[in-house]
Write an enzyme that holds these catalytic residues in place. Sequence first.
Site, PDB file in Angstrom:
ATOM      1  N   GLU A  25       0.884  -1.242  -0.031  1.00  0.00           N
ATOM      2  CA  GLU A  25       0.058  -0.010  -0.028  1.00  0.00           C
ATOM      3  C   GLU A  25       0.738   1.234   0.070  1.00  0.00           C
ATOM      4  O   GLU A  25       1.383   1.431   0.952  1.00  0.00           O
ATOM      5  CB  GLU A  25      -0.784   0.152   1.337  1.00  0.00           C
ATOM      6  CG  GLU A  25      -0.009  -0.227   2.237  1.00  0.00           C
ATOM      7  CD  GLU A  25      -1.450  -0.058   3.709  1.00  0.00           C
ATOM      8  OE1 GLU A  25      -2.358  -0.597   3.258  1.00  0.00           O
ATOM      9  OE2 GLU A  25      -0.370   0.213   4.573  1.00  0.00           O
ATOM     10  N   CYS A  78       5.341  35.376   8.108  1.00  0.00           N
ATOM     11  CA  CYS A  78       6.122  35.798   8.610  1.00  0.00           C
ATOM     12  C   CYS A  78       5.601  34.551  10.356  1.00  0.00           C
ATOM     13  O   CYS A  78       6.077  34.779  11.345  1.00  0.00           O
ATOM     14  CB  CYS A  78       4.235  36.967   9.742  1.00  0.00           C
ATOM     15  SG  CYS A  78       3.730  37.860   8.743  1.00  0.00           S
ATOM     16  N   ARG A 122       3.508   7.674  -1.304  1.00  0.00           N
ATOM     17  CA  ARG A 122       4.467   8.889  -1.542  1.00  0.00           C
ATOM     18  C   ARG A 122       5.486   8.047  -2.806  1.00  0.00           C
ATOM     19  O   ARG A 122       5.300   8.969  -3.909  1.00  0.00           O
ATOM     20  CB  ARG A 122       5.768   8.742  -0.508  1.00  0.00           C
ATOM     21  CG  ARG A 122       6.861  10.207  -0.645  1.00  0.00           C
ATOM     22  CD  ARG A 122       7.742   9.821  -0.015  1.00  0.00           C
ATOM     23  NE  ARG A 122       7.396  10.222   1.796  1.00  0.00           N
ATOM     24  CZ  ARG A 122       6.643  11.437   3.020  1.00  0.00           C
ATOM     25  NH1 ARG A 122       7.058  12.117   1.921  1.00  0.00           N
ATOM     26  NH2 ARG A 122       6.455  11.009   3.333  1.00  0.00           N
ATOM     27  N   TYR A 148       1.989  14.155   0.465  1.00  0.00           N
ATOM     28  CA  TYR A 148       2.141  15.362   1.715  1.00  0.00           C
ATOM     29  C   TYR A 148       3.131  16.235   1.184  1.00  0.00           C
ATOM     30  O   TYR A 148       3.814  16.449   1.836  1.00  0.00           O
ATOM     31  CB  TYR A 148       3.191  14.012   2.568  1.00  0.00           C
ATOM     32  CG  TYR A 148       2.766  12.777   2.295  1.00  0.00           C
ATOM     33  CD1 TYR A 148       1.880  12.166   3.487  1.00  0.00           C
ATOM     34  CD2 TYR A 148       3.575  11.494   1.839  1.00  0.00           C
ATOM     35  CE1 TYR A 148       1.268  10.800   3.913  1.00  0.00           C
ATOM     36  CE2 TYR A 148       3.558  10.255   2.108  1.00  0.00           C
ATOM     37  CZ  TYR A 148       2.064   9.736   2.427  1.00  0.00           C
ATOM     38  OH  TYR A 148       1.638   8.535   2.882  1.00  0.00           O
TER      39      TYR A 148
HETATM   40  C1  LIG Z   1      -0.331   1.941   7.255  1.00  0.00           C
HETATM   41  C2  LIG Z   1       0.032   2.882   6.211  1.00  0.00           C
HETATM   42  N1  LIG Z   1      -0.104   2.281   5.390  1.00  0.00           N
HETATM   43  C3  LIG Z   1       0.826   3.027   4.319  1.00  0.00           C
HETATM   44  C4  LIG Z   1       1.125   4.148   4.010  1.00  0.00           C
HETATM   45  C5  LIG Z   1       2.464   5.487   2.906  1.00  0.00           C
HETATM   46  O1  LIG Z   1       2.815   5.417   3.277  1.00  0.00           O
HETATM   47  P1  LIG Z   1       4.208   6.057   2.232  1.00  0.00           P
HETATM   48  O2  LIG Z   1       3.488   6.960   1.482  1.00  0.00           O
HETATM   49  O3  LIG Z   1       4.990   6.634   2.830  1.00  0.00           O
HETATM   50  O4  LIG Z   1       4.260   4.893   1.286  1.00  0.00           O
HETATM   51  C6  LIG Z   1       1.404   4.531   5.537  1.00  0.00           C
HETATM   52  C7  LIG Z   1       1.857   6.557   5.558  1.00  0.00           C
HETATM   53  O5  LIG Z   1       2.052   6.754   6.951  1.00  0.00           O
HETATM   54  C8  LIG Z   1       0.681   4.144   7.002  1.00  0.00           C
HETATM   55  O6  LIG Z   1       0.672   4.824   8.095  1.00  0.00           O
END
Ligand SMILES: Cc1ncc(COP(=O)(O)O)c(C=O)c1O
Length: 402
Positions: free
Chosen positions: A272, A350, A275, A379
């Site tokens: 899953e 500021c 990023r 993000y």
């Molecule tokens: C449970 C879980 N899965 C997947 C992700 C996605 O992580 P990344 O964007 O580092 O792949 C996160 C990110 O916080 C997460 O908390």
Amino acid sequence: MELRLAEVFESIRAVQAKVDEPLCAYVYDLVALRRHAAYLVSTLPEGCELFYAIKANSDLPILQALAPLVDGFEVSSGGELAWVRAHFTDVPVIFSGPGKLDHELSGAIEQNVDCLHVESLNELRRLAGIVSQTGKAAAVLLRINLTVGNLAETGLMMGGKPTPFGIPVQQLRECLEWLRAHPEIRLRGFHFHLLSHQLDAQAHLQLVAAYLTQVRRWCDEYELEIDHINVGGGIGINYRQPEQQFDWTAFSAGLTALLRNDGLPGIRVRFELGRYISAACGYYAMQVIDIKRSYGKTFVIGRGGSHHFRTPYAQGHSHPFHVLPIDAWPYPFPRPETSNDRVSIVGQLCTPKDVLAFDAPVGTVRCNDLLVFPYAGAYAWHISHHDFLRHPHPAQWYLSVE
Ligand SMILES: Cc1ncc(COP(=O)(O)O)c(C=O)c1O
């Protein structure tokens, strides 16, 4: 991960030429996003699935580009679930995250979530109450906070040490015994997300291997029948040295070998990723309003700031950027500029914390030039405090034509 800089720069220049004040904008390259996601899917070995963690960027065009390519979406709130289901009635969805409310748990069941990732025994108990009211069964993964030997820490750790995330491994037996007494909740497997910002392909392979080893032991010890393991997200983007990104080719080859030699028969491996899927498709552009020297340091002040693009400050890095020269200078007095310098790029807030890049070398940058920050598709806008100081939101558009 191929960036289409020429196309992106051309589109930013074209928009800038039409506006009569300094530009700030997000541009998302859906062509690059589709290519990248298709490449990731095509190189994952047999028996693996790729979900997109929409928290990284849940804009509708991003989700629409990804939906036909990935196996589903991971959501972490009732709001994300409602957003996905409002636009995608059939896409497989998995629901994780700490502190789920009762109505989020029941919503997940009603909205046909493929799997709920449970974070505690208390959450399991609350889920059982909901299941008994609705009469609908629930399928779960237990999210386990595991300690892994020789785990190299990254800049963002969610497990492997005391954290609010997942079920500490010492509490697993109690959860499994409880599940045995509650067949209305079906255990489909285990979920792990120990870290984000992983840049080392071999270290990530070792982590996945450790998950497999652990799950094999639990299956033997507790005589479990499960159908998949979710190995989380966490593959990072190298913002500090953008030319050295995570070696996906080596990772997918290593994973193929790992699953061939040490895979668990009948048990799929689900990723899953957030990023690593969407970061590279996004760009944040800001036009330079002012350039100042202050006590030996040079500050470049752009239109916008960390209220649009909090990623660099949140992660503590100096974000890479490109300077796009803009020839027009609309004032009758000299144009501030600096050459062969080290600069801090700041925004309009500021606060001294409104920093996007620091001590960054530049050839030449002038007032009115454009600064373009790549890797701003994950993000970035979605984690920023948009309304601080009530500056307008940036322009936003999507490149979708090849
Ligand atoms: C449970 C879980 N899965 C997947 C992700 C996605 O992580 P990344 O964007 O580092 O792949 C996160 C990110 O916080 C997460 O908390």
